[in-house]
Scaffold this active site. Sequence first.
Site: not given
Length: 154
Positions: A54, A57-59, A64
């Site tokens: 994750h 893409g986050h971020f 986070v």
Amino acid sequence: MQETAPQNTGMDIQRILRLLPHRYPFLLVDRVLDIDLQAKTIRAIKNVTVNEPHFEGHFPQEPVMPGVLIIEAMAQAAAVLVGVSLDLADKGMGTYFMSIDKCRFRRKVVPGDVLELHVTTLRGGGKVWKFEGRAIVDGELAAEAEFMAMLSRG
């Protein structure tokens, strides 16, 4: 005077895998520090690492942990508590997330953090259970929520 055995017991990943159907990349409980069946509580940890999918893409510039995954980690800890309470290891029963209330996020959870999951049973013993959960990093509250889950044959 006879000493009584402590209520609190830890649990390694092998026993957790016998209680939860989740696997990488969705297994979010790395270790159980203690369970108190009398108080109906569990304290578990999730080690947050930068190589989790994750974070791509986050971020990308400021990784986070998504809030929904923090809540899912609390729910998985609750499922372990239910599994131990009812001796469900290897019995094909699942604990399924039903609802969430009073959810609040208080701080970012980032790679390198150790997310400590504190879950207390508010109501349980039958098919539907209700919990209160807190996610803590370095003694600071990161998230809190009340949530419900239902037992069902997997």
